[in-house]
Design a protein around this motif. Sequence first.
Motif, PDB file in Angstrom:
ATOM      1  N   SER A  51       0.874  -1.166   0.000  1.00 19.51           N
ATOM      2  CA  SER A  51       0.000   0.000   0.000  1.00 19.51           C
ATOM      3  C   SER A  51       0.919   1.225   0.000  1.00 19.51           C
ATOM      4  CB  SER A  51      -0.934  -0.008   1.215  1.00 19.51           C
ATOM      5  OG  SER A  51      -0.197  -0.052   2.407  1.00 19.51           O
ATOM      6  N   PHE A  52       0.338   2.376  -0.322  1.00 19.22           N
ATOM      7  CA  PHE A  52       1.144   3.581  -0.504  1.00 19.22           C
ATOM      8  C   PHE A  52       0.506   4.757   0.219  1.00 19.22           C
ATOM      9  CE2 PHE A  52       1.508   0.815  -4.158  1.00 19.22           C
ATOM     10  CZ  PHE A  52       2.874   0.646  -4.258  1.00 19.22           C
ATOM     11  N   LEU A  53       1.364   5.579   0.804  1.00 21.43           N
ATOM     12  CA  LEU A  53       0.959   6.860   1.358  1.00 21.43           C
ATOM     13  C   LEU A  53       1.653   7.934   0.536  1.00 21.43           C
ATOM     14  CD1 LEU A  53       1.461   6.358   5.207  1.00 21.43           C
ATOM     15  CD2 LEU A  53      -0.672   6.161   3.936  1.00 21.43           C
ATOM     16  N   VAL A  54       0.925   8.953   0.140  1.00 20.79           N
ATOM     17  CA  VAL A  54       1.520  10.091  -0.564  1.00 20.79           C
ATOM     18  C   VAL A  54       1.309  11.314   0.315  1.00 20.79           C
ATOM     19  CG1 VAL A  54       1.426  11.546  -2.614  1.00 20.79           C
ATOM     20  CG2 VAL A  54       1.214   9.066  -2.839  1.00 20.79           C
ATOM     21  N   ASP A  55       2.402  11.856   0.803  1.00 23.62           N
ATOM     22  CA  ASP A  55       2.357  12.994   1.718  1.00 23.62           C
ATOM     23  C   ASP A  55       1.427  12.727   2.899  1.00 23.62           C
ATOM     24  OD1 ASP A  55       4.177  14.318   0.085  1.00 23.62           O
ATOM     25  OD2 ASP A  55       2.588  15.211  -1.119  1.00 23.62           O
ATOM     26  N   GLY A  56       1.498  11.484   3.403  1.00 22.54           N
ATOM     27  CA  GLY A  56       0.737  11.097   4.577  1.00 22.54           C
ATOM     28  C   GLY A  56      -0.681  10.626   4.318  1.00 22.54           C
ATOM     29  N   ASP A  57      -1.160  10.737   3.089  1.00 26.22           N
ATOM     30  CA  ASP A  57      -2.521  10.318   2.754  1.00 26.22           C
ATOM     31  C   ASP A  57      -2.525   8.950   2.085  1.00 26.22           C
ATOM     32  OD1 ASP A  57      -3.687  12.714   3.673  1.00 26.22           O
ATOM     33  OD2 ASP A  57      -3.265  13.693   1.756  1.00 26.22           O
ATOM     34  N   PRO A  58      -3.357   8.011   2.558  1.00 26.43           N
ATOM     35  CA  PRO A  58      -3.441   6.697   1.924  1.00 26.43           C
ATOM     36  C   PRO A  58      -3.950   6.802   0.485  1.00 26.43           C
ATOM     37  CG  PRO A  58      -4.597   6.711   4.037  1.00 26.43           C
ATOM     38  CD  PRO A  58      -4.243   8.123   3.723  1.00 26.43           C
ATOM     39  N   VAL A  59      -3.330   6.046  -0.404  1.00 32.72           N
ATOM     40  CA  VAL A  59      -3.758   6.003  -1.795  1.00 32.72           C
ATOM     41  C   VAL A  59      -5.002   5.128  -1.932  1.00 32.72           C
ATOM     42  CG1 VAL A  59      -3.107   5.245  -4.118  1.00 32.72           C
ATOM     43  CG2 VAL A  59      -1.464   6.492  -2.692  1.00 32.72           C
ATOM     44  N   VAL A  75       6.579   9.673  -0.868  1.00 32.42           N
ATOM     45  CA  VAL A  75       5.803   8.460  -1.133  1.00 32.42           C
ATOM     46  C   VAL A  75       6.322   7.387  -0.194  1.00 32.42           C
ATOM     47  CG1 VAL A  75       5.255   6.654  -2.818  1.00 32.42           C
ATOM     48  CG2 VAL A  75       5.464   9.050  -3.569  1.00 32.42           C
ATOM     49  N   GLU A  76       5.444   6.842   0.633  1.00 29.64           N
ATOM     50  CA  GLU A  76       5.807   5.746   1.542  1.00 29.64           C
ATOM     51  C   GLU A  76       5.330   4.438   0.926  1.00 29.64           C
ATOM     52  OE1 GLU A  76       7.325   6.408   4.501  1.00 29.64           O
ATOM     53  OE2 GLU A  76       6.955   8.566   4.645  1.00 29.64           O
TER      54      GLU A  76
END
Length: 84
Positions: A51-59, A75-76
Motif C-alpha cells: 500500500s502507498f501513502l503520498v504525503d501522509g494520505d493513503p492512496v 511516497v511511503e
Amino acid sequence: MPAGTIRYWAAAKAAAGTAEEPYAAENLAQALDAVRERHPGELVRVLQRCSFLVDGDPVGTRSHETVRLAEGGTVEVLPPFAGG
C-alpha cells in the motif's frame, strides 16, 4: 516535473536495497514505473502487495495515474506487516 522522496519499509526496503531514493514524476504511476526499471526482480513482486501513502494520505484503491505528486513530497511504500 515534481521531485521528492520515496521511502521503503520492511520487505520493500530489503528488496530495494535502500531506505529511500528520489523521484521525479508527475504521478504515482510514473514514480513506480521508474522504481520498477531501477530495481527489477524482487521489488517488482513486493510492490504488487504494497500500500502507498503520498504525503501522509493513503492512496487506497485510487488509480495510481490519478495520484498527483508534489514538489518535495514523500511516497511511503508499505508492504503488509505481520500482526499489523
